[in-house]
Design a protein around this motif. Sequence first.
Motif, PDB file in Angstrom:
ATOM      1  N   ALA A 219      -8.398   5.008   0.620  1.00  0.00           N
ATOM      2  CA  ALA A 219      -8.424   5.758  -0.644  1.00  0.00           C
ATOM      3  C   ALA A 219      -9.838   5.881  -1.211  1.00  0.00           C
ATOM      4  O   ALA A 219     -10.086   6.726  -2.064  1.00  0.00           O
ATOM      5  CB  ALA A 219      -7.510   5.097  -1.673  1.00  0.00           C
TER       6      ALA A 219
ATOM      7  N   ALA B 140      -5.984   0.865   1.037  1.00  0.00           N
ATOM      8  CA  ALA B 140      -6.818   0.706  -0.159  1.00  0.00           C
ATOM      9  C   ALA B 140      -8.245   1.143   0.162  1.00  0.00           C
ATOM     10  O   ALA B 140      -8.886   1.842  -0.626  1.00  0.00           O
ATOM     11  CB  ALA B 140      -6.794  -0.746  -0.634  1.00  0.00           C
TER      12      ALA B 140
ATOM     13  N   THR C 119      -1.261   2.781  -7.304  1.00  0.00           N
ATOM     14  CA  THR C 119      -2.417   1.957  -7.661  1.00  0.00           C
ATOM     15  C   THR C 119      -3.602   2.219  -6.736  1.00  0.00           C
ATOM     16  O   THR C 119      -4.739   1.915  -7.085  1.00  0.00           O
ATOM     17  CB  THR C 119      -2.060   0.462  -7.587  1.00  0.00           C
ATOM     18  OG1 THR C 119      -1.542   0.173  -6.287  1.00  0.00           O
ATOM     19  CG2 THR C 119      -1.033   0.101  -8.646  1.00  0.00           C
ATOM     20  N   LEU C 120      -3.349   2.798  -5.556  1.00  0.00           N
ATOM     21  CA  LEU C 120      -4.422   3.085  -4.603  1.00  0.00           C
ATOM     22  C   LEU C 120      -4.973   4.486  -4.780  1.00  0.00           C
ATOM     23  O   LEU C 120      -6.176   4.688  -4.854  1.00  0.00           O
ATOM     24  CB  LEU C 120      -3.925   2.932  -3.165  1.00  0.00           C
ATOM     25  CG  LEU C 120      -3.375   1.573  -2.758  1.00  0.00           C
ATOM     26  CD1 LEU C 120      -2.955   1.595  -1.294  1.00  0.00           C
ATOM     27  CD2 LEU C 120      -4.400   0.490  -3.011  1.00  0.00           C
TER      28      LEU C 120
ATOM     29  N   ASP D 251      -5.903  -0.200   6.463  1.00  0.00           N
ATOM     30  CA  ASP D 251      -6.136  -0.625   5.091  1.00  0.00           C
ATOM     31  C   ASP D 251      -6.171   0.639   4.228  1.00  0.00           C
ATOM     32  O   ASP D 251      -7.191   1.315   4.141  1.00  0.00           O
ATOM     33  CB  ASP D 251      -7.460  -1.385   5.008  1.00  0.00           C
ATOM     34  CG  ASP D 251      -7.740  -1.924   3.614  1.00  0.00           C
ATOM     35  OD1 ASP D 251      -7.010  -1.550   2.658  1.00  0.00           O
ATOM     36  OD2 ASP D 251      -8.687  -2.712   3.475  1.00  0.00           O
TER      37      ASP D 251
ATOM     38  N   HIS E 160       0.814  -1.218   0.000  1.00  0.00           N
ATOM     39  CA  HIS E 160       0.000   0.000   0.000  1.00  0.00           C
ATOM     40  C   HIS E 160       0.849   1.270   0.000  1.00  0.00           C
ATOM     41  O   HIS E 160       0.308   2.364  -0.039  1.00  0.00           O
ATOM     42  CB  HIS E 160      -0.919   0.030   1.226  1.00  0.00           C
ATOM     43  CG  HIS E 160      -1.995  -0.999   1.178  1.00  0.00           C
ATOM     44  ND1 HIS E 160      -3.027  -1.018   2.074  1.00  0.00           N
ATOM     45  CD2 HIS E 160      -2.210  -2.045   0.341  1.00  0.00           C
ATOM     46  CE1 HIS E 160      -3.826  -2.032   1.807  1.00  0.00           C
ATOM     47  NE2 HIS E 160      -3.346  -2.669   0.753  1.00  0.00           N
TER      48      HIS E 160
ATOM     49  N   LEU F  67       1.126   7.070  -0.636  1.00  0.00           N
ATOM     50  CA  LEU F  67       0.387   5.859  -0.973  1.00  0.00           C
ATOM     51  C   LEU F  67       0.825   5.337  -2.330  1.00  0.00           C
ATOM     52  O   LEU F  67       1.243   6.107  -3.202  1.00  0.00           O
ATOM     53  CB  LEU F  67      -1.118   6.132  -1.000  1.00  0.00           C
ATOM     54  CG  LEU F  67      -1.859   6.084   0.322  1.00  0.00           C
ATOM     55  CD1 LEU F  67      -1.405   7.156   1.284  1.00  0.00           C
ATOM     56  CD2 LEU F  67      -3.352   6.176   0.093  1.00  0.00           C
TER      57      LEU F  67
END
Length: 194
Positions: free
Chosen positions: A184, A181, A126-127, A179, A65, A123
């Motif tokens: 985000a 992800a 991709t997140l 978390d 992450h 971050l």
Amino acid sequence: MPHTKDFVINTQAAASSPSMRSRENLQSFQASLIERMQACDHESQSSRRLAVAIGAQACLIPLSHTSEIVPLDGQSLTPVPATRPWFLGLLNLRGNLVGIADLAALSGAPAQSTGPGSHALVLAPTLAAQCGLLISAVLGLRDISEMTPISKNDEGRIELPTVNGRYKDKGGTCWDELDLAALAKHEAFLQVGR
């Protein structure tokens, strides 16, 4: 005292060195950190977490992450008008603007300071593209498989958004696993404007 599987990064000693401020030394530090992380055996890699402090709270973050950790010593955040108090502003990171949020302040805790020793955890792209969190300390890596899961119901702790679980290590320290992800996509986190 860290467990033998853990390695601790002494960022305070490194950050106090005038040479650390140079771009080459920062890149060398990050490359060294990546090499150490890759040196961990593959089985324990899935249970390894980046350990940071957000305010006074110890947090664990999955390595996948995160993108990088940037010391804020000598850097300035540019405030953005008409944003929430927990959105600290923009950090110019090698020509890219990264929005920095204070997760503790978002949760209702007192705002963290951005003094010496504070860092921005960026971050993974991709997140959330160009997004980072203010952290008060980098505590190294921890193996979550060596910790005991405990109840998330602890009235003495700040309820950070998207806490996946709460753990206690052999030294008695309580850790919140975040978390990022889910963060985000968290509605309150996405509402930066007033």
